[in-house]
Scaffold this motif. Structure first.
Motif, short mmCIF file in Angstrom:
data_model
loop_
_atom_site.label_atom_id
_atom_site.label_comp_id
_atom_site.label_asym_id
_atom_site.label_seq_id
_atom_site.Cartn_x
_atom_site.Cartn_y
_atom_site.Cartn_z
N ILE A 190 -51.24 -9.22 -34.41
CA ILE A 190 -51.96 -10.41 -33.99
C ILE A 190 -51.82 -11.45 -35.09
O ILE A 190 -52.15 -11.19 -36.24
CB ILE A 190 -53.44 -10.11 -33.70
CG1 ILE A 190 -53.55 -9.09 -32.55
CG2 ILE A 190 -54.20 -11.40 -33.37
CD1 ILE A 190 -54.96 -8.63 -32.23
N CYS B 248 -61.10 -14.51 -28.89
CA CYS B 248 -61.64 -14.67 -27.54
C CYS B 248 -62.21 -13.36 -26.98
O CYS B 248 -62.84 -13.37 -25.93
CB CYS B 248 -60.58 -15.23 -26.61
SG CYS B 248 -59.21 -14.08 -26.30
N CYS C 142 -58.50 -9.07 -25.83
CA CYS C 142 -57.56 -7.98 -26.09
C CYS C 142 -58.23 -6.65 -26.43
O CYS C 142 -57.78 -5.60 -25.98
CB CYS C 142 -56.60 -8.37 -27.21
SG CYS C 142 -57.40 -8.73 -28.81
N CYS D 82 -52.60 -6.18 -24.18
CA CYS D 82 -53.18 -7.22 -25.05
C CYS D 82 -52.40 -8.52 -24.92
O CYS D 82 -52.98 -9.60 -24.88
CB CYS D 82 -53.24 -6.75 -26.51
SG CYS D 82 -51.65 -6.32 -27.25
N GLN D 83 -51.07 -8.41 -24.84
CA GLN D 83 -50.26 -9.62 -24.68
C GLN D 83 -50.51 -10.28 -23.33
O GLN D 83 -50.54 -11.51 -23.24
CB GLN D 83 -48.77 -9.29 -24.81
CG GLN D 83 -48.34 -8.98 -26.22
CD GLN D 83 -46.88 -8.62 -26.30
OE1 GLN D 83 -46.31 -8.04 -25.38
NE2 GLN D 83 -46.25 -8.95 -27.42
N CYS E 298 -49.27 -15.22 -29.58
CA CYS E 298 -50.25 -14.85 -30.61
C CYS E 298 -50.06 -13.39 -31.01
O CYS E 298 -50.22 -13.03 -32.18
CB CYS E 298 -51.66 -15.07 -30.09
SG CYS E 298 -52.96 -14.62 -31.25
N ILE E 299 -49.70 -12.54 -30.06
CA ILE E 299 -49.50 -11.12 -30.32
C ILE E 299 -48.00 -10.84 -30.21
O ILE E 299 -47.41 -10.98 -29.14
CB ILE E 299 -50.30 -10.24 -29.34
CG1 ILE E 299 -51.78 -10.61 -29.41
CG2 ILE E 299 -50.07 -8.77 -29.64
CD1 ILE E 299 -52.65 -9.93 -28.37
N CYS F 152 -53.97 -12.18 -23.43
CA CYS F 152 -54.18 -13.17 -24.50
C CYS F 152 -53.90 -14.59 -23.98
O CYS F 152 -52.82 -14.85 -23.45
CB CYS F 152 -53.27 -12.87 -25.68
SG CYS F 152 -53.50 -14.01 -27.07
N CYS G 106 -54.89 -16.47 -33.52
CA CYS G 106 -55.93 -15.79 -32.74
C CYS G 106 -57.22 -16.62 -32.76
O CYS G 106 -57.64 -17.11 -33.81
CB CYS G 106 -56.19 -14.40 -33.33
SG CYS G 106 -57.57 -13.49 -32.59
#
Length: 84
Positions: A5, A12, A15, A50-51, A59-60, A54, A9
């Motif tokens: 990450i 939020c 993730c 997570c991607q 970001c990731i 996001c 970031c």
């Protein structure tokens, strides 16, 4: 390859609950991914969740310091599941 990450970031909270391996946690200022627990969702999903959740583009990312093959990620998945 574990994921990373970046400093973009915005914390939020999207993730962390999506990670099937509990690899994501709050760090000093942004969320962080534990590379020993990150399998890029191999064994769980086709793509890293997570991607996909996001809201910040790129970001990731793949951690360039943690290059792993798909077989290595799947092996890590099996080990992590054995610990659960």
């Amino acid at each position: 390859m574990a994921l990373l990450i970046q400093k973009t970031c915005i914390n939020c909270d999207m993730c962390e609950p999506e990670c099937p391996n509990s690899a994501i946690s709050m760090g000093d200022s942004i969320y962080e991914i534990d590379p020993d627990l990150c399998t890029e969702c191999k064994g769980h999903y086709d793509t890293p969740t997570c991607q996909s959740v996001c809201p910040i583009t790129k970001c990731i990312i793949t951690d360039p310091q943690r290059v792993e093959t798909e077989d290595e990620l799947l092996e890590k998945f099996v080990i992590i599941q054995g610990m659960a």
